[in-house]
Structures are given as structure tokens and as C-alpha cells.
Design an enzyme around this catalytic site. Structure first.
Site, PDB file in Angstrom:
ATOM      1  N   ASP A  65     -44.263 -18.311 -93.621  1.00  0.00           N
ATOM      2  CA  ASP A  65     -42.865 -17.995 -92.746  1.00  0.00           C
ATOM      3  C   ASP A  65     -42.899 -18.308 -91.547  1.00  0.00           C
ATOM      4  O   ASP A  65     -42.039 -18.241 -90.691  1.00  0.00           O
ATOM      5  CB  ASP A  65     -42.525 -16.626 -93.449  1.00  0.00           C
ATOM      6  CG  ASP A  65     -43.261 -15.525 -92.993  1.00  0.00           C
ATOM      7  OD1 ASP A  65     -44.546 -15.658 -92.445  1.00  0.00           O
ATOM      8  OD2 ASP A  65     -43.008 -14.419 -93.161  1.00  0.00           O
ATOM      9  N   SER A  66     -44.201 -18.664 -90.772  1.00  0.00           N
ATOM     10  CA  SER A  66     -44.040 -19.023 -89.357  1.00  0.00           C
ATOM     11  C   SER A  66     -43.355 -20.167 -89.313  1.00  0.00           C
ATOM     12  O   SER A  66     -42.962 -20.771 -88.236  1.00  0.00           O
ATOM     13  CB  SER A  66     -45.569 -19.316 -89.285  1.00  0.00           C
ATOM     14  OG  SER A  66     -46.172 -20.398 -90.292  1.00  0.00           O
ATOM     15  N   ASP A 108     -45.404 -17.843 -98.579  1.00  0.00           N
ATOM     16  CA  ASP A 108     -45.145 -16.475 -98.224  1.00  0.00           C
ATOM     17  C   ASP A 108     -43.702 -15.934 -98.843  1.00  0.00           C
ATOM     18  O   ASP A 108     -42.740 -16.485 -98.818  1.00  0.00           O
ATOM     19  CB  ASP A 108     -44.724 -16.594 -96.612  1.00  0.00           C
ATOM     20  CG  ASP A 108     -46.028 -16.248 -95.824  1.00  0.00           C
ATOM     21  OD1 ASP A 108     -47.070 -15.759 -96.571  1.00  0.00           O
ATOM     22  OD2 ASP A 108     -46.215 -16.748 -94.718  1.00  0.00           O
ATOM     23  N   LYS A 137     -47.912 -15.125-100.868  1.00  0.00           N
ATOM     24  CA  LYS A 137     -48.574 -14.038-100.193  1.00  0.00           C
ATOM     25  C   LYS A 137     -47.570 -12.873 -99.610  1.00  0.00           C
ATOM     26  O   LYS A 137     -46.549 -13.179 -99.501  1.00  0.00           O
ATOM     27  CB  LYS A 137     -48.971 -14.721 -98.833  1.00  0.00           C
ATOM     28  CG  LYS A 137     -49.415 -13.998 -97.963  1.00  0.00           C
ATOM     29  CD  LYS A 137     -50.638 -14.923 -96.726  1.00  0.00           C
ATOM     30  CE  LYS A 137     -49.794 -15.787 -95.599  1.00  0.00           C
ATOM     31  NZ  LYS A 137     -49.008 -14.684 -94.869  1.00  0.00           N
ATOM     32  N   GLU A 139     -47.332  -9.514 -96.960  1.00  0.00           N
ATOM     33  CA  GLU A 139     -47.812  -8.565 -95.983  1.00  0.00           C
ATOM     34  C   GLU A 139     -47.975  -7.306 -96.195  1.00  0.00           C
ATOM     35  O   GLU A 139     -46.778  -6.553 -96.599  1.00  0.00           O
ATOM     36  CB  GLU A 139     -47.033  -9.002 -94.665  1.00  0.00           C
ATOM     37  CG  GLU A 139     -47.245 -10.678 -94.166  1.00  0.00           C
ATOM     38  CD  GLU A 139     -46.516 -10.696 -92.982  1.00  0.00           C
ATOM     39  OE1 GLU A 139     -45.944  -9.585 -91.969  1.00  0.00           O
ATOM     40  OE2 GLU A 139     -46.428 -11.758 -92.371  1.00  0.00           O
ATOM     41  N   GLU A 206     -55.488 -11.069 -89.904  1.00  0.00           N
ATOM     42  CA  GLU A 206     -55.259 -11.666 -88.861  1.00  0.00           C
ATOM     43  C   GLU A 206     -55.258 -10.791 -87.604  1.00  0.00           C
ATOM     44  O   GLU A 206     -54.704  -9.768 -87.540  1.00  0.00           O
ATOM     45  CB  GLU A 206     -53.669 -11.902 -88.880  1.00  0.00           C
ATOM     46  CG  GLU A 206     -52.808 -12.729 -87.809  1.00  0.00           C
ATOM     47  CD  GLU A 206     -51.709 -13.172 -87.941  1.00  0.00           C
ATOM     48  OE1 GLU A 206     -51.212 -13.407 -88.988  1.00  0.00           O
ATOM     49  OE2 GLU A 206     -51.165 -13.947 -87.254  1.00  0.00           O
TER      50      GLU A 206
HETATM   51  O1  KIV Z   1     -46.650 -17.591 -91.823  1.00  0.00           O
HETATM   52  C1  KIV Z   1     -47.907 -17.991 -91.570  1.00  0.00           C
HETATM   53  O2  KIV Z   1     -48.201 -19.045 -90.985  1.00  0.00           O
HETATM   54  C2  KIV Z   1     -49.167 -17.008 -91.883  1.00  0.00           C
HETATM   55  C3  KIV Z   1     -50.350 -17.578 -91.266  1.00  0.00           C
HETATM   56  C4  KIV Z   1     -50.244 -17.357 -89.817  1.00  0.00           C
HETATM   57  C5  KIV Z   1     -51.365 -16.726 -91.918  1.00  0.00           C
HETATM   58  O3  KIV Z   1     -48.822 -15.975 -92.426  1.00  0.00           O
END
Ligand code: KIV
Length: 290
Positions: A65-66, A108, A137, A139, A206
Site C-alpha cells: 500500500d506504499s 497488502d 499482508k 499490519e 519494519e
Molecule cells: O507497503 C509497503 O510497501 C510495505 C513494505 C514497506 C513492507 O508494506
């Protein structure tokens, strides 16, 4: 298998010969973990970069989600929607299929898409899996443990994420190192063990101290730690694509290395990243960790 159709707008990289390419599966990742072979992961948000990363030998592609920051220009990941994640997962999965790629695809679950209930998490995970993800994924620790168990029990592989969890940046007060001090380290450690027990197959750590990451990596025998700013001791490493290509619009985080600086192509930079993670020359704790 037939080659991808020619396109006037650029072609996806040719896959290495089939004999040298085994699909990356969950059993294969578990085997690598058990044998101590470092796992490589990079983010990608579109078909072409995902296919190039696969051709460079990256085992896991993360549609992070970056993308909120690097693709959408947002200030944090909080504004990223499930629909945006579905769209980019779909693009990446299509690119990997067209390139006959073998990478393991992780997507994510964005902010707000799994917080309400485990049933909401299952609905959101279904959207991403049906777009082509092999694993989702999410968090956080503690409250997420039950959700991880619920998803894994239903056949959805899960990667957890502890330490700096960008979706909670406002609660954390910024992008800071987490797990410093005895109490914070003990909380993180017990959350990590609970996530492993719930069935998480991978755990992104992280911005946590290198010593804590190394200790957790040794303790978690059934859950591969993937570090980002967490030192060389993790079972694998992940970086945000744009960061490792030196394309960060803001301040480059300390834990990043610009692999493009010494490469002649994006694929070359990715190959250098894979080599450096595999041979242990990246990250260097004194330079990229706390
Ligand atoms: O969203 C993302 O790119 C991430 C990575 C930094 C692990 O969660």
C-alpha cells in the site's frame, strides 16, 4: 508455452529457460527458510516492473500500500482503498502471467479493510486473492491474531507486519524505530510469537533494532521474518521499488541502498539487490539498521 504477444508499447522481459525456474510456492518459501536461504522481496505496482523483478530473480513481489505514496502522491498509506489495491494487484498479476513468471505475489490489505471484524478481513482478502494475490499482508499485532487465524484456516496465506506499521503512523507519531527498550521489545516479541502460532507464514519487521530482529528470526522457526530497516539477521529482505532505484521524492530512509547507482538497467539493479541479499552484503547493520 507461447511467448507474450508483441506490443508496440514495450515488451515484458523474456523469462529465463523453464528448466531453471520453479514456481515460488508456500512450501518452497518454507524450504528456503528452513535451509537458511535468504528470501528476496520487492514491491511492484504494475505489470512491467513486476515482470522485470521476476526476471531478475526476486522471489516475492509485494503490491504494497506504499503505492499510495509512490503512485498516488498521498502523504501516507491511510488513504489507500481496497479498490486501488485490487486494481494494482490485478495489473501485477496480469504482468506476471504474461511474462510466464514464477514469483509469489503478496498484496497488502489496506487501512480500514480488516479492522472491523475477521469477516470483513475475509471479504477484503477474497477481493485481493481473486485479483491474483497468493498471500495477503496485514499490519499490527495483538488484535490481528484472531484475524490471521481465521484467514489461514480458510486457506488464505498471511504475511504479518510488526514494528513500524505505516497505517498507524498517526498513532505512532511518525516514521520511527519501534521495539526499542525492554518493554517495547517484549511486546513485539510476544505479538510475533502469537502471529506465528496463528499461522502467519511470513512476518515483515519494519524499522526495529537489528538485535531484536535477529533474535526473533532465530526463535520463529515456522514464520520467516522479512526485514526492512531491521538488520541483516532477518530470514529475508524487502524494499520499496522506487527507493532501491533511487527515486524517492523525499528523504531517503537510512535503511535503503540505491542499487541503481551502480547498475546500467533496472533489471541490473534488481539483480544486484538479489545478489546482495543472498550473499549477506545487504543490509549492513552499521549502515542500514539500528
Ligand atoms: O507497503 C509497503 O510497501 C510495505 C513494505 C514497506 C513492507 O508494506
Amino acid at each position: 508455452m507461447s511467448a507474450a504477444p508483441a506490443s508496440p508499447y514495450g515488451t515484458l522481459p523474456a523469462a529465463p529457460p523453464a528448466a531453471t525456474r520453479k514456481p515460488v510456492s508456500l512450501p518452497r518459501l518454507r524450504e528456503m527458510h528452513a535451509q537458511g536461504e535468504k528470501i528476496t522481496m520487492l514491491t511492484a505496482y504494475d505489470a512491467t516492473f513486476a515482470a522485470v523483478a521476476d526476471a531478475a530473480g526476486v522471489e516475492c513481489i509485494l503490491v504494497g500500500d506504499s503505492l499510495g505514496m509512490v503512485c498516488q502522491g498521498l502523504g501516507s498509506t491511510v488513504g489507500v482503498t481496497l479498490e486501488a489495491m485490487r486494481h494494482h494487484t490485478d495489473c501485477v498479476a496480469r504482468g506476471l502471467r504474461r511474462a510466464q513468471a514464477t514469483a509469489w505475489l503478496i498484496a497488502d490489505l489496506p487501512f480500514g479493510s480488516y479492522h472491523e471484524s475477521r469477516e470483513q478481513a475475509l471479504r477484503s482478502a477474497t477481493v485481493l486473492m481473486q485479483a491474483g494475490a497468493h498471500m495477503v499482508k496485514l499490519e499490527g499485532g495483538g488484535w490481528t491474531t484472531d484475524t490471521v487465524y481465521f484467514l489461514v484456516e480458510r486457506g488464505i496465506p498471511v504475511c504479518a507486519h510488526l514494528g513500524l506499521t505505516p497505517q498507524t503512523v498517526h498513532a505512532l507519531g511518525g516514521y520511527r524505530v519501534q521495539g526499542r527498550g525492554e518493554e517495547a521489545a517484549a511486546t513485539l516479541r510476544s505479538q510475533a510469537h502469537a502471529l506465528q502460532d496463528a499461522g502467519a507464514a511470513m512476518l515483515v519487521l519494519e524499522m526495529v533494532p537489528a538485535a531484536l530482529s535477529a533474535a526473533l528470526t532465530a526463535e520463529l522457526t515456522h514464520c520467516a521474518t522479512i526485514g526492512i530497516g531491521a538488520g541483516a539477521g532477518a530470514a529475508g529482505q524487502v524494499l520499496v521499488l522506487h527507493d532501491m532505484l533511487g527515486m524517492n521524492l523525499g528523504k531517503m530512509p537510512k535503511f535503503v541502498h540505491n542499487f541503481m547507482a551502480e547498475a546500467h538497467s533496472v533489471q541490473g539493479a534488481m539483480q544486484a539487490y538479489v545478489r546482495a541479499v543472498k550473499d549477506g552484503s545487504f543490509p549492513v547493520d552499521a549502515l542500514h539498521a539500528w
